[in-house]
Design an enzyme around this catalytic site. Sequence first.
Site, PDB file in Angstrom:
ATOM      1  CD  GLU A 187      48.017  27.739  42.967  1.00  0.00           C
ATOM      2  OE1 GLU A 187      47.945  27.171  41.866  1.00  0.00           O
ATOM      3  OE2 GLU A 187      49.076  27.794  43.631  1.00  0.00           O
ATOM      4  NE  ARG A 190      36.959  29.022  28.281  1.00  0.00           N
ATOM      5  CZ  ARG A 190      35.836  28.309  28.423  1.00  0.00           C
ATOM      6  NH1 ARG A 190      34.782  28.552  27.664  1.00  0.00           N
ATOM      7  NH2 ARG A 190      35.758  27.358  29.347  1.00  0.00           N
ATOM      8  NE  ARG A 209      38.853  22.879  32.349  1.00  0.00           N
ATOM      9  CZ  ARG A 209      39.405  24.024  31.912  1.00  0.00           C
ATOM     10  NH1 ARG A 209      38.663  25.092  31.697  1.00  0.00           N
ATOM     11  NH2 ARG A 209      40.693  24.100  31.707  1.00  0.00           N
ATOM     12  CB  THR A 243      38.977  35.622  35.827  1.00  0.00           C
ATOM     13  OG1 THR A 243      38.479  34.840  34.752  1.00  0.00           O
ATOM     14  CG2 THR A 243      38.335  35.089  37.105  1.00  0.00           C
ATOM     15  CG  ASP A 244      36.112  35.981  31.151  1.00  0.00           C
ATOM     16  OD1 ASP A 244      36.724  35.106  31.790  1.00  0.00           O
ATOM     17  OD2 ASP A 244      36.051  35.990  29.903  1.00  0.00           O
ATOM     18  CD  GLU A 245      37.532  30.755  33.955  1.00  0.00           C
ATOM     19  OE1 GLU A 245      37.246  29.940  34.850  1.00  0.00           O
ATOM     20  OE2 GLU A 245      38.406  30.540  33.106  1.00  0.00           O
ATOM     21  CB  ILE A 274      49.577  36.677  49.223  1.00  0.00           C
ATOM     22  CG1 ILE A 274      48.945  35.569  48.372  1.00  0.00           C
ATOM     23  CG2 ILE A 274      50.386  37.642  48.348  1.00  0.00           C
ATOM     24  CD1 ILE A 274      47.928  36.079  47.334  1.00  0.00           C
ATOM     25  CE1 TYR A 323      41.651  31.531  38.668  1.00  0.00           C
ATOM     26  CE2 TYR A 323      40.020  31.382  36.909  1.00  0.00           C
ATOM     27  CZ  TYR A 323      41.073  32.045  37.520  1.00  0.00           C
ATOM     28  OH  TYR A 323      41.545  33.226  36.987  1.00  0.00           O
ATOM     29  CE1 TYR A 342      41.234  18.596  28.808  1.00  0.00           C
ATOM     30  CE2 TYR A 342      40.401  20.636  29.744  1.00  0.00           C
ATOM     31  CZ  TYR A 342      41.372  19.659  29.676  1.00  0.00           C
ATOM     32  OH  TYR A 342      42.473  19.744  30.499  1.00  0.00           O
ATOM     33  CG  ASN A 399      37.966  25.508  23.249  1.00  0.00           C
ATOM     34  OD1 ASN A 399      38.244  26.704  23.359  1.00  0.00           O
ATOM     35  ND2 ASN A 399      37.524  24.788  24.258  1.00  0.00           N
ATOM     36  CE  LYS A 435      41.214  36.064  40.246  1.00  0.00           C
ATOM     37  NZ  LYS A 435      42.534  36.656  40.645  1.00  0.00           N
ATOM     38  CG  ASP A 456      55.508  35.146  42.076  1.00  0.00           C
ATOM     39  OD1 ASP A 456      54.837  35.572  41.114  1.00  0.00           O
ATOM     40  OD2 ASP A 456      55.536  33.927  42.398  1.00  0.00           O
TER      41      ASP A 456
HETATM   42  P1  NAD Z   1      49.967  32.428  36.596  1.00  0.00           P
HETATM   43  O1  NAD Z   1      49.510  31.150  37.209  1.00  0.00           O
HETATM   44  O2  NAD Z   1      50.779  32.389  35.355  1.00  0.00           O
HETATM   45  O3  NAD Z   1      50.819  33.259  37.662  1.00  0.00           O
HETATM   46  C1  NAD Z   1      50.415  33.391  39.004  1.00  0.00           C
HETATM   47  C2  NAD Z   1      51.604  33.910  39.802  1.00  0.00           C
HETATM   48  O4  NAD Z   1      51.157  34.067  41.162  1.00  0.00           O
HETATM   49  C3  NAD Z   1      52.797  32.950  39.817  1.00  0.00           C
HETATM   50  O5  NAD Z   1      53.993  33.676  39.614  1.00  0.00           O
HETATM   51  C4  NAD Z   1      52.760  32.345  41.213  1.00  0.00           C
HETATM   52  O6  NAD Z   1      54.056  32.005  41.712  1.00  0.00           O
HETATM   53  C5  NAD Z   1      52.129  33.472  42.019  1.00  0.00           C
HETATM   54  N1  NAD Z   1      51.423  32.972  43.223  1.00  0.00           N
HETATM   55  C6  NAD Z   1      50.486  32.000  43.275  1.00  0.00           C
HETATM   56  N2  NAD Z   1      50.098  31.821  44.557  1.00  0.00           N
HETATM   57  C7  NAD Z   1      50.808  32.704  45.304  1.00  0.00           C
HETATM   58  C8  NAD Z   1      50.856  32.997  46.690  1.00  0.00           C
HETATM   59  N3  NAD Z   1      50.118  32.318  47.582  1.00  0.00           N
HETATM   60  N4  NAD Z   1      51.671  33.987  47.120  1.00  0.00           N
HETATM   61  C9  NAD Z   1      52.444  34.683  46.233  1.00  0.00           C
HETATM   62  N5  NAD Z   1      52.467  34.416  44.917  1.00  0.00           N
HETATM   63  C10 NAD Z   1      51.652  33.444  44.459  1.00  0.00           C
HETATM   64  O7  NAD Z   1      48.641  33.295  36.411  1.00  0.00           O
HETATM   65  P2  NAD Z   1      48.254  34.342  35.269  1.00  0.00           P
HETATM   66  O8  NAD Z   1      47.597  33.618  34.176  1.00  0.00           O
HETATM   67  O9  NAD Z   1      49.402  35.231  35.027  1.00  0.00           O
HETATM   68  O10 NAD Z   1      47.121  35.158  36.041  1.00  0.00           O
HETATM   69  C11 NAD Z   1      47.460  36.265  36.875  1.00  0.00           C
HETATM   70  C12 NAD Z   1      46.184  36.843  37.461  1.00  0.00           C
HETATM   71  O11 NAD Z   1      45.305  37.252  36.411  1.00  0.00           O
HETATM   72  C13 NAD Z   1      45.384  35.852  38.304  1.00  0.00           C
HETATM   73  O12 NAD Z   1      44.849  36.548  39.406  1.00  0.00           O
HETATM   74  C14 NAD Z   1      44.285  35.373  37.379  1.00  0.00           C
HETATM   75  O13 NAD Z   1      43.130  34.997  38.098  1.00  0.00           O
HETATM   76  C15 NAD Z   1      44.039  36.618  36.554  1.00  0.00           C
HETATM   77  N6  NAD Z   1      43.533  36.385  35.181  1.00  0.00           N
HETATM   78  C16 NAD Z   1      44.152  35.505  34.348  1.00  0.00           C
HETATM   79  C17 NAD Z   1      43.675  35.358  33.047  1.00  0.00           C
HETATM   80  C18 NAD Z   1      44.344  34.407  32.069  1.00  0.00           C
HETATM   81  O14 NAD Z   1      43.816  34.213  30.959  1.00  0.00           O
HETATM   82  N7  NAD Z   1      45.488  33.824  32.371  1.00  0.00           N
HETATM   83  C19 NAD Z   1      42.571  36.087  32.607  1.00  0.00           C
HETATM   84  C20 NAD Z   1      41.948  36.966  33.510  1.00  0.00           C
HETATM   85  C21 NAD Z   1      42.444  37.121  34.794  1.00  0.00           C
HETATM   86  O1  DAU Z   2      38.574  33.553  31.026  1.00  0.00           O
HETATM   87  C1  DAU Z   2      39.704  33.880  31.770  1.00  0.00           C
HETATM   88  C2  DAU Z   2      40.355  32.623  32.303  1.00  0.00           C
HETATM   89  O2  DAU Z   2      40.951  31.975  31.180  1.00  0.00           O
HETATM   90  C3  DAU Z   2      41.389  32.892  33.379  1.00  0.00           C
HETATM   91  O3  DAU Z   2      40.764  33.451  34.502  1.00  0.00           O
HETATM   92  C4  DAU Z   2      42.097  31.599  33.781  1.00  0.00           C
HETATM   93  O4  DAU Z   2      43.134  31.893  34.708  1.00  0.00           O
HETATM   94  C5  DAU Z   2      42.709  30.982  32.538  1.00  0.00           C
HETATM   95  O5  DAU Z   2      43.286  29.743  32.869  1.00  0.00           O
HETATM   96  C6  DAU Z   2      41.646  30.786  31.452  1.00  0.00           C
HETATM   97  O6  DAU Z   2      40.706  29.742  31.816  1.00  0.00           O
HETATM   98  P1  DAU Z   2      40.200  28.634  30.764  1.00  0.00           P
HETATM   99  O7  DAU Z   2      39.744  27.457  31.518  1.00  0.00           O
HETATM  100  O8  DAU Z   2      39.277  29.236  29.781  1.00  0.00           O
HETATM  101  O9  DAU Z   2      41.615  28.367  29.994  1.00  0.00           O
HETATM  102  P2  DAU Z   2      42.323  27.005  29.520  1.00  0.00           P
HETATM  103  O10 DAU Z   2      43.510  27.419  28.720  1.00  0.00           O
HETATM  104  O11 DAU Z   2      42.528  26.052  30.639  1.00  0.00           O
HETATM  105  O12 DAU Z   2      41.233  26.377  28.539  1.00  0.00           O
HETATM  106  C7  DAU Z   2      40.745  27.078  27.394  1.00  0.00           C
HETATM  107  C8  DAU Z   2      39.694  26.197  26.721  1.00  0.00           C
HETATM  108  O13 DAU Z   2      40.344  25.048  26.157  1.00  0.00           O
HETATM  109  C9  DAU Z   2      38.648  25.649  27.672  1.00  0.00           C
HETATM  110  O14 DAU Z   2      37.395  25.590  27.020  1.00  0.00           O
HETATM  111  C10 DAU Z   2      39.125  24.250  28.005  1.00  0.00           C
HETATM  112  C11 DAU Z   2      39.822  23.819  26.727  1.00  0.00           C
HETATM  113  N1  DAU Z   2      40.955  22.893  26.899  1.00  0.00           N
HETATM  114  C12 DAU Z   2      41.942  23.250  27.773  1.00  0.00           C
HETATM  115  C13 DAU Z   2      43.017  22.426  27.984  1.00  0.00           C
HETATM  116  C14 DAU Z   2      44.103  22.799  28.977  1.00  0.00           C
HETATM  117  C15 DAU Z   2      41.043  21.715  26.149  1.00  0.00           C
HETATM  118  O15 DAU Z   2      40.159  21.415  25.336  1.00  0.00           O
HETATM  119  N2  DAU Z   2      42.118  20.903  26.367  1.00  0.00           N
HETATM  120  C16 DAU Z   2      43.117  21.191  27.259  1.00  0.00           C
HETATM  121  O16 DAU Z   2      44.050  20.374  27.403  1.00  0.00           O
END
Ligand code: NAD
Ligand code: DAU
Length: 349
Positions: free
Chosen positions: A85, A219, A286, A130-132, A61, A155, A212, A254, A159, A34
């Site tokens: 990211e 979601r 957003r 991700t599903d996005e 990476i 983003y 937003y 939301n 992905k 990391d």
């Molecule tokens: P996060 O942002 O909490 O963690 C990401 C980690 O990756 C951090 O520890 C960061 O330091 C590390 N990182 C970032 N850039 C890097 C680099 N260049 N080299 C090495 N390390 C690096 O993210 P998360 O929410 O835990 O998501 C993890 C993975 O799962 C991601 O690939 C994301 O796309 C995917 N994902 C997330 C969600 C979600 O809801 N959070 C859903 C589906 C998929």
């Molecule tokens: O679907 C999987 C994805 O879910 C992952 O791949 C991403 O890494 C993760 O960040 C997440 O993306 P979203 O954009 O859906 O998550 P977020 O928590 O940013 O936002 C969830 C919903 O809430 C979205 O519709 C935007 C809204 N929102 C978010 C924030 C941060 C608000 O209304 N206000 C806010 O301040």
Amino acid sequence: MKTILITGGAGFIGSHVVRLFVKKYPECKIVNLDALTYAGNLENLKDIENAPNYVFEKADIVDADHIFSLFEKYQFDGVIHLAAESHVDRSIANPMEFIHSNVIGTVNLLNAARAFWKEPEGKRFYHVSTDEVYGSLGEDGLFTETTAYDPRSPYSASKASSDHFVRAWHHTYNLPVVLSNCSNNYGPNQFPEKLLPLFINNIILNRPLPVYGKGENVRDWLYVIDHARAIDMIFHQGKIGETYNIGGHNEWKNIDLIKVLCQIMDRKLNREAGTSEKLITYVKDRAGHDMRYAIDASKVEKELGWVPSLQFEEGLEKTIDWYLANKEWIENVTSGAYQKYYKEQYEER
Ligand code: NAD
Ligand code: DAU
């Protein structure tokens, strides 16, 4: 002894995956790689940092030479790639970081795996996505593994691009890959920029809750430990070259989710009913905000027997309890650069 590389293991989902693997597979060496960006925090893994089968390597990476040297040093048998990211709003403000880490970083890992895995038997490169990548749904329908890609934010485009590169390395170079695309995760250790931890923290601090647009976006929420369990199953039993969708069958508008959160927070904080809801503030939407995500997870359920273990109400309570019990964690991760981010994202919105 098998050696497994987990990238992004200091982040939210990665830390739960690392913990699961370190505890469940004591016969495997787990290397957590990391870069420790703003989202990476080794405090997330304090409880297992001294485990004999756990190693941490700070590396980016994007730095191909460093990645190759770590493949040389450890001779990995498997890779579970989560480093990325991950926050959509940050990708709108600063897309290049997403292209570097998510696209170039992924290709660097693929190149290293290809170079070191002359004999692909028993090896596996797992890309966590991700599903996005599928874009946005209307009122009906679900994303399946055959839904056409239609990423719409920097983003999700990064992905989707990395998913395509992973599949290309499989088809062109026979790299043994497997992928999954998951819906929104929630749970302990999520950085307070994402909806649920941000709103929990803002309620604790009596700050506005920035919804937003009209709050009508939908979601599909999954508890992070259920995602980690799915990753374990897919890594060990998923078919090479295949993709699995993972989701919670748990769609929330939301604004409905936020109102439930507010009610639970009032109860936990012994505040008068309705106190937290008064903090709801509708703000500028957003850019390009995807309306609805929802996953058809029947493939992973039928083929691998995965099902989410936790009811949403239970998961939400557990999550809130964790944040209330870990205020120091929130303070640590929100000190420094977070203040500037918050100001730009919300106070100037
Ligand atoms: P996060 O942002 O909490 O963690 C990401 C980690 O990756 C951090 O520890 C960061 O330091 C590390 N990182 C970032 N850039 C890097 C680099 N260049 N080299 C090495 N390390 C690096 O993210 P998360 O929410 O835990 O998501 C993890 C993975 O799962 C991601 O690939 C994301 O796309 C995917 N994902 C997330 C969600 C979600 O809801 N959070 C859903 C589906 C998929
Ligand atoms: O679907 C999987 C994805 O879910 C992952 O791949 C991403 O890494 C993760 O960040 C997440 O993306 P979203 O954009 O859906 O998550 P977020 O928590 O940013 O936002 C969830 C919903 O809430 C979205 O519709 C935007 C809204 N929102 C978010 C924030 C941060 C608000 O209304 N206000 C806010 O301040």
